[in-house]
Design a protein around this motif. Structure first.
Motif, PDB file in Angstrom:
ATOM      1  N   LYS A  10       0.814  -1.157  -0.139  1.00 58.06           N
ATOM      2  CA  LYS A  10      -0.095  -0.088  -0.042  1.00 58.06           C
ATOM      3  C   LYS A  10       0.914   1.083  -0.006  1.00 58.06           C
ATOM      4  O   LYS A  10       1.868   1.407   0.688  1.00 58.06           O
ATOM      5  N   LEU A  11       0.414   2.300  -0.602  1.00 54.00           N
ATOM      6  CA  LEU A  11       1.169   3.432  -0.843  1.00 54.00           C
ATOM      7  C   LEU A  11       0.370   4.685  -0.207  1.00 54.00           C
ATOM      8  O   LEU A  11      -0.787   4.930  -0.304  1.00 54.00           O
ATOM      9  N   VAL A  12       1.221   5.221   0.656  1.00 50.17           N
ATOM     10  CA  VAL A  12       0.336   6.627   1.520  1.00 50.17           C
ATOM     11  C   VAL A  12       1.138   7.759   0.816  1.00 50.17           C
ATOM     12  O   VAL A  12       2.270   7.966   0.574  1.00 50.17           O
ATOM     13  N   SER A  13      -0.137   8.621   0.397  1.00 47.30           N
ATOM     14  CA  SER A  13       0.625  10.008  -0.217  1.00 47.30           C
ATOM     15  C   SER A  13       1.109  10.650   0.728  1.00 47.30           C
ATOM     16  O   SER A  13       1.120  10.862   1.989  1.00 47.30           O
ATOM     17  N   THR A  14       2.212  11.547   0.192  1.00 46.16           N
ATOM     18  CA  THR A  14       2.970  12.553   0.989  1.00 46.16           C
ATOM     19  C   THR A  14       2.612  13.827   0.136  1.00 46.16           C
ATOM     20  O   THR A  14       1.825  14.095  -0.687  1.00 46.16           O
ATOM     21  N   SER A  15       3.230  14.854   0.883  1.00 43.33           N
ATOM     22  CA  SER A  15       2.983  16.264   0.442  1.00 43.33           C
ATOM     23  C   SER A  15       3.968  16.447  -0.915  1.00 43.33           C
ATOM     24  O   SER A  15       3.557  17.470  -1.535  1.00 43.33           O
ATOM     25  N   ILE A  16       4.849  15.679  -1.071  1.00 48.02           N
ATOM     26  CA  ILE A  16       5.477  15.569  -2.361  1.00 48.02           C
ATOM     27  C   ILE A  16       5.061  14.815  -3.571  1.00 48.02           C
ATOM     28  O   ILE A  16       4.535  13.665  -3.206  1.00 48.02           O
ATOM     29  N   GLU A  17       5.021  15.426  -4.476  1.00 48.21           N
ATOM     30  CA  GLU A  17       4.284  14.813  -5.719  1.00 48.21           C
ATOM     31  C   GLU A  17       5.280  13.545  -6.288  1.00 48.21           C
ATOM     32  O   GLU A  17       6.315  13.684  -6.322  1.00 48.21           O
ATOM     33  N   ASN A  18       4.612  12.370  -6.615  1.00 52.37           N
ATOM     34  CA  ASN A  18       5.119  11.205  -6.906  1.00 52.37           C
ATOM     35  C   ASN A  18       5.998  10.553  -5.778  1.00 52.37           C
ATOM     36  O   ASN A  18       6.898   9.645  -6.283  1.00 52.37           O
ATOM     37  N   VAL A  19       6.037  10.709  -4.696  1.00 47.99           N
ATOM     38  CA  VAL A  19       6.514  10.214  -3.544  1.00 47.99           C
ATOM     39  C   VAL A  19       5.407   9.623  -2.468  1.00 47.99           C
ATOM     40  O   VAL A  19       4.711  10.358  -2.043  1.00 47.99           O
ATOM     41  N   PHE A  20       5.553   8.421  -2.161  1.00 51.19           N
ATOM     42  CA  PHE A  20       4.653   7.747  -1.307  1.00 51.19           C
ATOM     43  C   PHE A  20       5.489   6.758  -0.266  1.00 51.19           C
ATOM     44  O   PHE A  20       6.648   6.474  -0.474  1.00 51.19           O
ATOM     45  N   SER A  23      10.275  -0.321   6.546  1.00 51.65           N
ATOM     46  CA  SER A  23       9.629   1.099   5.932  1.00 51.65           C
ATOM     47  C   SER A  23      10.347   1.314   4.910  1.00 51.65           C
ATOM     48  O   SER A  23      11.588   1.148   4.680  1.00 51.65           O
ATOM     49  N   GLY A  24       9.780   1.898   3.966  1.00 43.66           N
ATOM     50  CA  GLY A  24      10.230   2.332   2.589  1.00 43.66           C
ATOM     51  C   GLY A  24       9.700   3.625   1.814  1.00 43.66           C
ATOM     52  O   GLY A  24       8.523   3.922   2.556  1.00 43.66           O
ATOM     53  N   VAL A  25      10.048   3.941   0.613  1.00 41.50           N
ATOM     54  CA  VAL A  25       9.574   4.996  -0.227  1.00 41.50           C
ATOM     55  C   VAL A  25       9.419   4.635  -1.447  1.00 41.50           C
ATOM     56  O   VAL A  25      10.374   3.950  -2.012  1.00 41.50           O
ATOM     57  N   VAL A  26       8.273   4.786  -2.074  1.00 39.88           N
ATOM     58  CA  VAL A  26       7.976   4.762  -3.641  1.00 39.88           C
ATOM     59  C   VAL A  26       8.157   5.881  -4.184  1.00 39.88           C
ATOM     60  O   VAL A  26       7.409   6.823  -3.778  1.00 39.88           O
ATOM     61  N   LEU A  27       8.924   6.078  -5.322  1.00 40.11           N
ATOM     62  CA  LEU A  27       9.339   7.426  -5.702  1.00 40.11           C
ATOM     63  C   LEU A  27       9.508   7.195  -7.381  1.00 40.11           C
ATOM     64  O   LEU A  27       9.866   6.072  -7.782  1.00 40.11           O
ATOM     65  N   GLN A  28       9.070   8.286  -8.158  1.00 43.37           N
ATOM     66  CA  GLN A  28       9.304   8.372  -9.513  1.00 43.37           C
ATOM     67  C   GLN A  28      10.597   9.084  -9.738  1.00 43.37           C
ATOM     68  O   GLN A  28      10.773  10.307  -9.252  1.00 43.37           O
ATOM     69  N   LYS A  29      11.538   8.379 -10.661  1.00 39.77           N
ATOM     70  CA  LYS A  29      12.820   9.158 -11.087  1.00 39.77           C
ATOM     71  C   LYS A  29      12.974   8.737 -12.532  1.00 39.77           C
ATOM     72  O   LYS A  29      12.989   7.549 -12.981  1.00 39.77           O
ATOM     73  N   ASP A  30      13.149   9.841 -13.367  1.00 44.97           N
ATOM     74  CA  ASP A  30      13.501   9.619 -15.004  1.00 44.97           C
ATOM     75  C   ASP A  30      12.595   8.891 -15.404  1.00 44.97           C
ATOM     76  O   ASP A  30      12.734   8.025 -16.209  1.00 44.97           O
ATOM     77  N   GLY A  31      11.018   9.044 -15.066  1.00 46.48           N
ATOM     78  CA  GLY A  31      10.186   8.180 -15.705  1.00 46.48           C
ATOM     79  C   GLY A  31       9.862   7.016 -15.235  1.00 46.48           C
ATOM     80  O   GLY A  31       8.884   6.183 -15.634  1.00 46.48           O
ATOM     81  N   LYS A  32      10.584   6.522 -14.406  1.00 47.23           N
ATOM     82  CA  LYS A  32      10.598   5.082 -13.744  1.00 47.23           C
ATOM     83  C   LYS A  32      10.193   5.156 -12.332  1.00 47.23           C
ATOM     84  O   LYS A  32      10.526   5.958 -11.563  1.00 47.23           O
ATOM     85  N   TRP A  33       9.536   4.082 -11.728  1.00 45.77           N
ATOM     86  CA  TRP A  33       9.266   4.017 -10.359  1.00 45.77           C
ATOM     87  C   TRP A  33      10.111   2.997  -9.745  1.00 45.77           C
ATOM     88  O   TRP A  33      10.541   2.075 -10.212  1.00 45.77           O
ATOM     89  N   PHE A  34      10.566   3.445  -8.257  1.00 45.27           N
ATOM     90  CA  PHE A  34      11.446   2.578  -7.625  1.00 45.27           C
ATOM     91  C   PHE A  34      11.098   2.553  -6.217  1.00 45.27           C
ATOM     92  O   PHE A  34      10.202   3.393  -5.562  1.00 45.27           O
ATOM     93  N   LEU A  35      11.531   1.516  -5.345  1.00 44.55           N
ATOM     94  CA  LEU A  35      10.898   0.992  -4.281  1.00 44.55           C
ATOM     95  C   LEU A  35      12.525   1.189  -3.594  1.00 44.55           C
ATOM     96  O   LEU A  35      13.385   0.652  -3.720  1.00 44.55           O
ATOM     97  N   GLU A  36      12.450   2.259  -2.341  1.00 43.85           N
ATOM     98  CA  GLU A  36      13.698   2.178  -1.760  1.00 43.85           C
ATOM     99  C   GLU A  36      13.577   1.935  -0.159  1.00 43.85           C
ATOM    100  O   GLU A  36      12.444   2.403   0.265  1.00 43.85           O
ATOM    101  N   TYR A  37      14.037   0.895   0.207  1.00 45.20           N
ATOM    102  CA  TYR A  37      14.025   0.555   1.706  1.00 45.20           C
ATOM    103  C   TYR A  37      15.064   0.060   2.561  1.00 45.20           C
ATOM    104  O   TYR A  37      16.510  -0.241   1.696  1.00 45.20           O
ATOM    105  N   LEU A  63      17.235  -0.981  -3.267  1.00 42.26           N
ATOM    106  CA  LEU A  63      16.479  -0.190  -4.248  1.00 42.26           C
ATOM    107  C   LEU A  63      16.013  -1.280  -5.201  1.00 42.26           C
ATOM    108  O   LEU A  63      16.647  -1.988  -5.877  1.00 42.26           O
ATOM    109  N   LYS A  64      14.709  -1.328  -5.529  1.00 42.72           N
ATOM    110  CA  LYS A  64      14.176  -2.080  -6.581  1.00 42.72           C
ATOM    111  C   LYS A  64      13.395  -1.333  -7.433  1.00 42.72           C
ATOM    112  O   LYS A  64      12.526  -0.277  -7.123  1.00 42.72           O
ATOM    113  N   GLU A  65      13.478  -1.629  -8.781  1.00 39.42           N
ATOM    114  CA  GLU A  65      12.685  -0.848  -9.913  1.00 39.42           C
ATOM    115  C   GLU A  65      11.174  -1.549  -9.876  1.00 39.42           C
ATOM    116  O   GLU A  65      11.183  -2.813  -9.824  1.00 39.42           O
ATOM    117  N   LEU A  66      10.167  -0.795  -9.966  1.00 46.15           N
ATOM    118  CA  LEU A  66       8.944  -1.354  -9.913  1.00 46.15           C
ATOM    119  C   LEU A  66       8.186  -0.772 -11.327  1.00 46.15           C
ATOM    120  O   LEU A  66       8.543   0.227 -12.034  1.00 46.15           O
TER     121      LEU A  66
END
Length: 282
Positions: free
Chosen positions: A235-245, A253-267, A275-278
């Motif tokens: 599950k992704l919880v929205s934050t005040s930063i766009e495309n960061v969950f 605990s981790g963060v899902v974010l978008q970078k260079d058009g790709k989605w990554f999971l950092e934990y 770091l995993k690409e999603l």
């Protein structure tokens, strides 16, 4: 006036050093999956958020039902986190409290306040403000030194017929192995040998992320990612930063974010950042 300000600054500095020393004695922060102030487990994502924020501050937080082996054998290695909730109809107010294995309070944060109306976002905002108290502490676990007990040497006296012979001083971990004559006496130790036996740790099976497509489904305050089964992967919880969950992946605990058009999971797992690409389709 200047003297008073200087005294307050010095007092705050000394308090920070003292508090850092106290916290450095503990290896883990135990985070309940259900805080006493709430009716449901992880209500308003409070447990997830507290674990995530402790990780960001350099601590090693673990859920109360997923204790590592050394902590399960010795609860005094960790501090138990709890929340003091003084929220009202118009604002959310929380304080984070840390207690040791004897239920003695070791640390209390400042009160975090938020006037956001939506509960999950309000508790997230309030907790972030409370955790400002950990800034500058620079936590680093330092095990307590255990004083070794000194064993006093004892004298072993052997009486053989009418002759008394004083033997060399031996420690209490040695005994005399006697034969028929004094000349053939020998010594053998009774110290226990070190065992290489280790206790097996049971691991709960949790969904793994594969390279297949994950589909984002809107939920309250964010999204849930499902695979083609369909099975909820995270599950992704929205934050005040766009495309960061914010997320919780396999108890980490981790963060899902978008970078260079790709989605990554950092934990963080066992103190190591991963770091995993999603492959997500919204």
């Amino acid at each position: 006036m200047k003297k008073r300000v200087l005294i307050l600054v010095l007092f705050a500095f000394m308090a920070s050093i003292t508090m850092r020393g106290q916290l450095n004695d503990y290896k883990y922060i135990i985070v309940p999956k259900k805080f006493e102030t709430f009716k449901k487990e992880n209500q308003y994502m409070t447990s997830t958020m507290v674990k995530y924020l402790f990780t960001q501050k350099g601590f090693t937080p673990v859920y109360d039902d997923e204790l590592p082996e050394d902590l399960a054998n010795n609860r005094c290695l960790g501090l138990l986190a709890s929340l003091s909730d003084d929220s009202s109809m118009f604002s959310t107010k929380v304080t984070v409290i840390l207690k040791n294995c004897q239920s003695v309070e070791v640390y209390r944060t400042q009160e975090g306040k938020s006037k956001i109306k939506e509960f999950t976002a309000a508790y997230k905002d309030a907790l972030e403000k409370a955790f400002v108290s950990f800034d500058g502490i620079n936590y680093a676990y330092s095990p307590k030194k255990v004083e070794e007990k000194q064993t006093e040497p004892q004298t072993v006296i052997v009486s053989y017929r009418n002759d008394v012979k004083k033997l060399e001083e031996k420690t209490e971990t040695e005994v005399v192995k006697q034969e028929a004559t004094l000349e053939n006496q020998s010594y053998e130790t009774i110290e226990p040998e070190t065992s290489n036996f280790t206790k097996a740790v049971e691991k709960t099976e949790q969904p793994m992320i594969t390279s297949s497509m994950l589909y984002a489904q809107p939920i309250e305050n964010g999204y849930q990612l499902v695979d083609s089964t369909p099975k909820v992967v995270m599950k992704l919880v929205s934050t005040s930063i766009e495309n960061v969950f914010l997320t919780d992946y396999q108890g980490n605990s981790g963060v899902v974010l978008q970078k260079d058009g790709k989605w990554f999971l950092e934990y963080t797992e066992d103190g190591e950042k991963k770091l995993k690409e999603l492959n997500i389709k919204f």
